[in-house]
Structures are given as C-alpha cells and as structure tokens.
Motif scaffolding. Structure first.
Motif, PDB file in Angstrom:
ATOM      1  N   GLY A 172      -0.091  23.593  -3.930  1.00  0.00           N
ATOM      2  CA  GLY A 172      -1.240  24.451  -4.284  1.00  0.00           C
ATOM      3  C   GLY A 172      -0.734  25.825  -4.650  1.00  0.00           C
ATOM      4  O   GLY A 172       0.324  25.962  -5.259  1.00  0.00           O
ATOM      5  N   LYS A 173      -1.451  26.845  -4.237  1.00  0.00           N
ATOM      6  CA  LYS A 173      -1.080  28.261  -4.394  1.00  0.00           C
ATOM      7  C   LYS A 173      -0.245  28.568  -5.639  1.00  0.00           C
ATOM      8  O   LYS A 173      -0.766  28.660  -6.726  1.00  0.00           O
ATOM      9  CB  LYS A 173      -0.380  28.744  -3.125  1.00  0.00           C
ATOM     10  N   HIS A 174       1.101  28.718  -5.472  1.00  0.00           N
ATOM     11  CA  HIS A 174       2.008  29.115  -6.559  1.00  0.00           C
ATOM     12  C   HIS A 174       1.854  28.299  -7.837  1.00  0.00           C
ATOM     13  O   HIS A 174       2.173  28.789  -8.911  1.00  0.00           O
ATOM     14  CB  HIS A 174       3.460  28.884  -6.107  1.00  0.00           C
ATOM     15  N   VAL A 182      -8.762  20.766  -5.792  1.00  0.00           N
ATOM     16  CA  VAL A 182      -9.031  22.171  -6.131  1.00  0.00           C
ATOM     17  C   VAL A 182      -8.264  23.121  -5.219  1.00  0.00           C
ATOM     18  O   VAL A 182      -7.585  24.034  -5.662  1.00  0.00           O
ATOM     19  CB  VAL A 182     -10.543  22.489  -6.051  1.00  0.00           C
ATOM     20  N   SER A 183      -8.372  22.905  -3.910  1.00  0.00           N
ATOM     21  CA  SER A 183      -7.743  23.836  -2.959  1.00  0.00           C
ATOM     22  C   SER A 183      -6.696  23.112  -2.129  1.00  0.00           C
ATOM     23  O   SER A 183      -6.690  21.872  -2.044  1.00  0.00           O
ATOM     24  CB  SER A 183      -8.810  24.407  -2.027  1.00  0.00           C
ATOM     25  N   GLY A 184      -5.841  23.909  -1.482  1.00  0.00           N
ATOM     26  CA  GLY A 184      -4.863  23.324  -0.577  1.00  0.00           C
ATOM     27  C   GLY A 184      -5.550  22.535   0.533  1.00  0.00           C
ATOM     28  O   GLY A 184      -5.078  21.472   0.942  1.00  0.00           O
ATOM     29  N   THR A 185      -6.658  23.065   1.000  1.00  0.00           N
ATOM     30  CA  THR A 185      -7.416  22.405   2.063  1.00  0.00           C
ATOM     31  C   THR A 185      -7.809  20.988   1.650  1.00  0.00           C
ATOM     32  O   THR A 185      -7.553  20.015   2.373  1.00  0.00           O
ATOM     33  CB  THR A 185      -8.698  23.231   2.361  1.00  0.00           C
ATOM     34  N   GLU A 186      -8.434  20.889   0.487  1.00  0.00           N
ATOM     35  CA  GLU A 186      -8.858  19.561   0.018  1.00  0.00           C
ATOM     36  C   GLU A 186      -7.653  18.652  -0.178  1.00  0.00           C
ATOM     37  O   GLU A 186      -7.715  17.447   0.093  1.00  0.00           O
ATOM     38  CB  GLU A 186      -9.560  19.681  -1.328  1.00  0.00           C
ATOM     39  N   ILE A 198       3.813  18.023   8.302  1.00  0.00           N
ATOM     40  CA  ILE A 198       4.506  19.269   8.673  1.00  0.00           C
ATOM     41  C   ILE A 198       4.637  20.225   7.492  1.00  0.00           C
ATOM     42  O   ILE A 198       4.834  19.792   6.355  1.00  0.00           O
ATOM     43  CB  ILE A 198       5.901  18.986   9.291  1.00  0.00           C
ATOM     44  N   GLU A 199       4.481  21.516   7.785  1.00  0.00           N
ATOM     45  CA  GLU A 199       4.849  22.543   6.799  1.00  0.00           C
ATOM     46  C   GLU A 199       6.358  22.737   6.953  1.00  0.00           C
ATOM     47  O   GLU A 199       6.832  23.026   8.065  1.00  0.00           O
ATOM     48  CB  GLU A 199       4.194  23.885   7.123  1.00  0.00           C
ATOM     49  N   PRO A 200       7.125  22.642   5.879  1.00  0.00           N
ATOM     50  CA  PRO A 200       8.586  22.801   6.022  1.00  0.00           C
ATOM     51  C   PRO A 200       8.978  24.189   6.527  1.00  0.00           C
ATOM     52  O   PRO A 200      10.079  24.372   7.036  1.00  0.00           O
ATOM     53  CB  PRO A 200       9.124  22.549   4.616  1.00  0.00           C
ATOM     54  N   ALA A 259       4.767  16.323   3.732  1.00  0.00           N
ATOM     55  CA  ALA A 259       5.185  17.738   3.733  1.00  0.00           C
ATOM     56  C   ALA A 259       4.072  18.556   3.093  1.00  0.00           C
ATOM     57  O   ALA A 259       3.678  18.281   1.957  1.00  0.00           O
ATOM     58  CB  ALA A 259       6.479  17.910   2.942  1.00  0.00           C
ATOM     59  N   ASP A 260       3.559  19.529   3.841  1.00  0.00           N
ATOM     60  CA  ASP A 260       2.552  20.433   3.279  1.00  0.00           C
ATOM     61  C   ASP A 260       3.290  21.621   2.672  1.00  0.00           C
ATOM     62  O   ASP A 260       3.686  22.558   3.359  1.00  0.00           O
ATOM     63  CB  ASP A 260       1.580  20.892   4.383  1.00  0.00           C
ATOM     64  N   GLU A 261       3.458  21.555   1.351  1.00  0.00           N
ATOM     65  CA  GLU A 261       4.187  22.619   0.632  1.00  0.00           C
ATOM     66  C   GLU A 261       3.214  23.533  -0.110  1.00  0.00           C
ATOM     67  O   GLU A 261       3.576  24.146  -1.117  1.00  0.00           O
ATOM     68  CB  GLU A 261       5.191  21.992  -0.350  1.00  0.00           C
ATOM     69  N   VAL A 262       1.976  23.618   0.394  1.00  0.00           N
ATOM     70  CA  VAL A 262       0.985  24.467  -0.289  1.00  0.00           C
ATOM     71  C   VAL A 262       1.497  25.898  -0.405  1.00  0.00           C
ATOM     72  O   VAL A 262       1.373  26.526  -1.450  1.00  0.00           O
ATOM     73  CB  VAL A 262      -0.379  24.423   0.450  1.00  0.00           C
ATOM     74  N   LEU A 263       2.086  26.406   0.666  1.00  0.00           N
ATOM     75  CA  LEU A 263       2.585  27.791   0.601  1.00  0.00           C
ATOM     76  C   LEU A 263       4.068  27.860   0.269  1.00  0.00           C
ATOM     77  O   LEU A 263       4.515  28.768  -0.428  1.00  0.00           O
ATOM     78  CB  LEU A 263       2.285  28.522   1.918  1.00  0.00           C
ATOM     79  N   SER A 313       0.681  25.177  13.327  1.00  0.00           N
ATOM     80  CA  SER A 313       0.622  24.874  11.894  1.00  0.00           C
ATOM     81  C   SER A 313      -0.739  25.298  11.337  1.00  0.00           C
ATOM     82  O   SER A 313      -1.718  25.418  12.068  1.00  0.00           O
ATOM     83  CB  SER A 313       0.819  23.377  11.665  1.00  0.00           C
ATOM     84  N   PHE A 314      -0.762  25.525  10.040  1.00  0.00           N
ATOM     85  CA  PHE A 314      -2.038  25.815   9.368  1.00  0.00           C
ATOM     86  C   PHE A 314      -2.120  24.957   8.120  1.00  0.00           C
ATOM     87  O   PHE A 314      -1.221  24.970   7.284  1.00  0.00           O
ATOM     88  CB  PHE A 314      -2.139  27.304   8.988  1.00  0.00           C
ATOM     89  N   HIS A 315      -3.226  24.211   8.013  1.00  0.00           N
ATOM     90  CA  HIS A 315      -3.373  23.337   6.857  1.00  0.00           C
ATOM     91  C   HIS A 315      -4.683  23.565   6.107  1.00  0.00           C
ATOM     92  O   HIS A 315      -4.977  22.825   5.168  1.00  0.00           O
ATOM     93  CB  HIS A 315      -3.262  21.873   7.288  1.00  0.00           C
ATOM     94  N   GLY A 316      -5.487  24.533   6.547  1.00  0.00           N
ATOM     95  CA  GLY A 316      -6.717  24.816   5.805  1.00  0.00           C
ATOM     96  C   GLY A 316      -7.896  25.022   6.719  1.00  0.00           C
ATOM     97  O   GLY A 316      -7.795  24.921   7.947  1.00  0.00           O
TER      98      GLY A 316
HETATM   99  C1  LIG Z   1       0.499  25.355   4.411  1.00  0.00           C
HETATM  100  C2  LIG Z   1      -0.905  25.501   3.933  1.00  0.00           C
HETATM  101  N1  LIG Z   1      -1.631  24.395   3.748  1.00  0.00           N
HETATM  102  C3  LIG Z   1      -2.900  24.460   3.306  1.00  0.00           C
HETATM  103  C4  LIG Z   1      -3.507  25.674   3.059  1.00  0.00           C
HETATM  104  C5  LIG Z   1      -4.917  25.728   2.571  1.00  0.00           C
HETATM  105  O1  LIG Z   1      -4.929  26.045   1.212  1.00  0.00           O
HETATM  106  P1  LIG Z   1      -6.217  26.695   0.538  1.00  0.00           P
HETATM  107  O2  LIG Z   1      -6.403  28.030   1.154  1.00  0.00           O
HETATM  108  O3  LIG Z   1      -5.889  26.738  -0.926  1.00  0.00           O
HETATM  109  O4  LIG Z   1      -7.363  25.777   0.816  1.00  0.00           O
HETATM  110  C6  LIG Z   1      -2.781  26.858   3.239  1.00  0.00           C
HETATM  111  C7  LIG Z   1      -3.396  28.165   2.991  1.00  0.00           C
HETATM  112  O5  LIG Z   1      -2.902  29.202   3.328  1.00  0.00           O
HETATM  113  C8  LIG Z   1      -1.445  26.772   3.700  1.00  0.00           C
HETATM  114  O6  LIG Z   1      -0.697  27.866   3.913  1.00  0.00           O
END
Ligand SMILES: Cc1ncc(COP(=O)(O)O)c(C=O)c1O
Length: 464
Positions: free
Chosen positions: A291-293, A125-129, A229-231, A262-266, A153-156
């Motif tokens: 996620g997101k986009h 559902v979410s980037g976090t999950e 890693i977030e790219p 690679a965390d490409e959520v954003l 880094s930020f992953h949720g």
């Molecule tokens: C790189 C990255 N990973 C994970 C997340 C978490 O995604 P979500 O807010 O949809 O749970 C974010 C949210 O900003 C993010 O930027």
C-alpha cells in the motif's frame, strides 16, 4: 508562547473544525492530560502546501518533511511526473473499473515480487482492506480458522484489522464479541527484553513460543492458517527484528504447514532500502500486502500479492471494492515503480540510511534521554527514556523542539519519534534535519521536557 506553539491561522481553523470533525473534542482531553502533568499539549500542524522535501504550514513556515504523509511519499511531496500520470489517467478514463492499466501493473508487480514467487495480485483501496483480504484468502485457501499476529503490530483500523493489531489493548474494547480467530504471539522488542535474557535468547523464546507453545496449549497446528508479520513493526514504534527472526518464522511456517503473510504496507517499495523489507532476511512469504508508497503518495492504492495456488482460483476469497485499482491509482503505481528503477532510488535510500547511521551513532551515549536509536533503511526510530507515560511527553517535547527548528516528524502515542524521509531526499536537507533533531534532543535533555504555562486555547482533531 501560544503564538510560538500554534500560529493564529492554524488555531482558528482547528477551532472551526472542532464541532464538526470526528473526535473533535478529543484533543481537549489529550491536551488536558498533558497539562495536568505539567507538559505542553501536543502541537498540531496543518499543511498548506507540499513540494519535494518540504511542507509549509498555514502560517507560511517551511518544514523539512520527515513525517512523509505517514510514510506514504517515497519520492517526496507532489512528484510532478506522478501527478502528470495521474491527471492523464483521470482525463482519459475518469473512473471505470474495467480500464487497461491493471494488467501491466499486475504483471510488473509479479516480476518484482520476492523471488518472483507471488504472481497473483488483488487490487484493494487501503492497507486495511488489503490485510483483511489477505487474511481471508489465507483462511479460505487452507480451510482453517486461526491466524497468528504479533504484540505491538499494526495492521489497520477496520473491524478485522483492529482485532488483529496488538499495539494497544484499548483498541479491542467494545469489540470483545467479534474476536476469536487471532492468536497473539510475543515479538522480540529490543527494548523490552525480559531480565536475564539476551536479545538472541529472547528471540529464540519468541520462536519457541510460536512453534511449540501455541500448537500445544493454544490451538492445534492444523487449525492455524497463517502467521502475519510486519517485517519491521512500524506504527508500534519502528521495531526492527533481526533477520534471523523472520528466517525463523519462515522455517516454522514450512515445518508446520502455515502460510507466511508479510504486511509490507509501510515497509514496502523501498522504505527499508530494499524493494521489500523481507529481502533483508532473504525470505519469501506466501502472501505479501502492499500500500502506501506504491502509488507515490498521490492516490489511494493498495493490494496483496500471493502464490499462484493461493489466488489463482480461490472462489471463497472474495475482496475488493468499487474504487479498488482506480485508473489514477494504477497510473500512479506504474509511474512510481518506473521512477524508482530509472533513478536508482533504492541506492539513494541506502546512501541516506548510511548518513543517518553515522549522524545518530552516538545519540544514546550523548543524550541521557535517548534510550535507543534503531532503523532499517529509512525507517528510523528514536526511543526516549522514562516510564511509558513520561516517555511519551519527552518524545513529544523533542518533536516540539524539532518543529521550532523547522523539522516535522512523527510522534504518536509511543515514547518514540519516528522518521520517514523521502527515499530521494537531498542529502544536505536530510543531514540538516538530523542535525536540527540532535539540537532538539539536546535542548530537552538539558532543560527537561517542555512544560508550560499554557493559555486556554482552541482545539481540533488534526493528527498530532
Ligand atoms: C503495516 C501496516 N499495515 C496496514 C496499515 C493500514 O493501512 P491503511 O492506513 O492504508 O488502511 C498500515 C497503516 O499505517 C500499516 O502501517
């Protein structure tokens, strides 16, 4: 000044929510901290209406949207075709888990995955999950216990992702008993280079730390499952690594037999001008989180792609939740990908990125308060001078001055203003927004951060 800063309708709605919303009292403390140092409290905004490149606040004022739903609307606000696809899916299926759209979407994502090497998709559902599920899949696949993640880094904000993220040490307070499987590595921030080193030397040091220091002094290499890693490190301040850094990580993962996640959520689905940000470094990860986009800013939707051997048959790597891969979310994602390809949106994004590079080229020389302008595609960050605390106020003052000029951008707790325009924003609107930003910076540069004689005012907890 009060009306100028926050309109009447916004004030009264924020005041109404203050006793009920989580963190409703927090704004008071943040505002008091700003005021205590003589600065204005961060301005809050509530969206009344959103369309295309713009949003309108409760007072009816129009803003160019560089905030983009926290980098979530690749095709602008309320794209009518995505809305149409979502409504059709909702009308036809309501919510059922066992709907048909998952399969064409998974197939499409497999074809679009870097090097077409990540054919399996897990719906979340979410980037976090999705990040948490991806890490779990890596641990189960390798039968190892540790992952490596990077400073800032930020992953949720889930239990697992809070422990993995490293953008603020305050985030782990209260969670000490839960930590254990995360090793943090330094990231070569372009603005925090140790004295005497060049950026290239600092980057080499970070790679050396990963490959040599960690296995020798922190954890045996054969107990490390993956490097996450977030790219481009977005929430931490839009830090963009050199392509060599990602290439270096890939090479280390190969030598050490670690997975690369690679965390490409954003960054994913066009934010950096390519479909996936890893393409800038010509790197193929083993697992990629999205996620997101992906769902065009209309529906919650996320997931992760992985190599066949990682996700084809990994029975312990359970994940997903009731609303993972809803019919509406899948319909939104299919339509978003279709439009991005049909309208050649990535070319539009690269064009805008070129315009931004030209428009902002001299900002760090022209304005004393600007320490660095950086970006990759349409992930753009402007850093402001000052100690960390003061830099935040400078950045917020710039954002305030931008709001006065009808431009909405993101400024959280870092000394940066971050811009995430839609990938297909009209070029004239984009340039107008940047020119208003330049004026805003010039004003703060000339007059100093907005300080104020501030009246007592109601508060709320809407993001600022
Ligand atoms: C790189 C990255 N990973 C994970 C997340 C978490 O995604 P979500 O807010 O949809 O749970 C974010 C949210 O900003 C993010 O930027």
């Amino acid at each position: 000044m009060a009306e100028d800063h926050l309109g009447q309708r916004t004030q009264s709605l924020l005041a109404r929510g203050q006793p009920f919303l989580k963190g409703g009292s927090r704004y008071e403390a943040v505002a008091a901290a700003s005021q205590g140092q003589g600065f204005l409290p961060p301005r809050q905004l509530i969206v009344d209406r959103a369309e295309g490149d713009f949003i309108w606040d409760l007072e009816g004022q129009r803003f160019i949207d560089f905030q983009n739903g926290w980098a979530t609307n690749p095709l602008g606000n309320c794209h009518p075709e995505i809305l149409g696809a979502v409504q059709a899916a909702q009308k036809r299926y309501g919510f059922h888990w066992e709907h048909p759209l998952r399969i064409p979407l998974a197939e499409r994502l497999a074809n679009l995955s870097p090097g077409q090497a990540l054919p399996r998709f897990s719906f979340e559902v979410s980037g976090t999950e999705a990040v948490e599920a991806a890490v779990h899949a890596a641990l189960c696949h390798t039968d190892r216990r540790y992952i490596i993640a990077f400073a800032s880094s930020f992953h949720g904000e889930g239990l697992g992702t809070k422990l993995i993220s490293a953008y603020d040490a305050q985030n782990y307070v209260g969670l000490e008993a839960w930590s254990g499987g995360v090793i943090r590595a330094p990231f070569p921030h372009s603005e925090a280079i140790p004295p005497g080193l060049s950026l290239a030397q600092y980057q080499d040091y970070c790679l050396w730390y990963l490959e040599h220091h960690i296995p020798q002094y922190v954890m045996a290499a054969d107990n490390i499952a993956a490097v996450l890693i977030e790219p481009a490190l977005a929430e931490g301040g839009n830090w963009v690594p050199e392509p060599d850094f990602l290439k270096g990580i890939r090479a280390i993962c190969d030598r050490q037999d670690w997975l690369m996640i690679a965390d490409e959520v954003l960054t994913g689905v066009g934010r950096t001008g390519t479909l996936w940000a890893v393409e800038h470094a010509d790197v193929i990860p083993d697992i990629m989180v999205v996620g997101k986009h992906l769902s065009g800013g209309i529906e919650p939707f996320a997931g992760f792609s992985a190599r066949d051997d990682i996700l084809g048959d990994n029975p312990r790597a359970t994940s997903g939740s009731t609303f993972a891969g809803t019919p509406a979310g899948c319909a939104a994602a299919l339509k978003t990908l279709e439009i991005i390809e049909r309208d050649d949106v990535l070319t539009q994004a690269r064009h805008l990125s070129g315009l931004a590079a030209a428009a902002c080229a001299d900002w760090s020389e022209r304005f004393e308060i600007v320490s660095e302008v950086r970006g990759l595609g349409l992930l753009i960050g402007v850093s402001f001078q000052g100690s960390r605390a003061n830099g935040v106020h400078v950045a917020r003052s710039v954002r305030d001055e931008m709001l006065k000029r009808g431009v909405w951008a993101l400024c959280d707790f870092q000394p940066q203003v971050r811009l995430y325009p839609a990938l297909n924003m009209a070029p004239e609107v984009f340039l107008q927004g940047l020119s208003a930003m330049a004026e805003a910076i010039e004003t703060v540069d000339r007059k100093g951060p907005t300080v104020g004689d501030y009246p007592a005012r109601p508060s709320g907890n809407v993001g600022f």
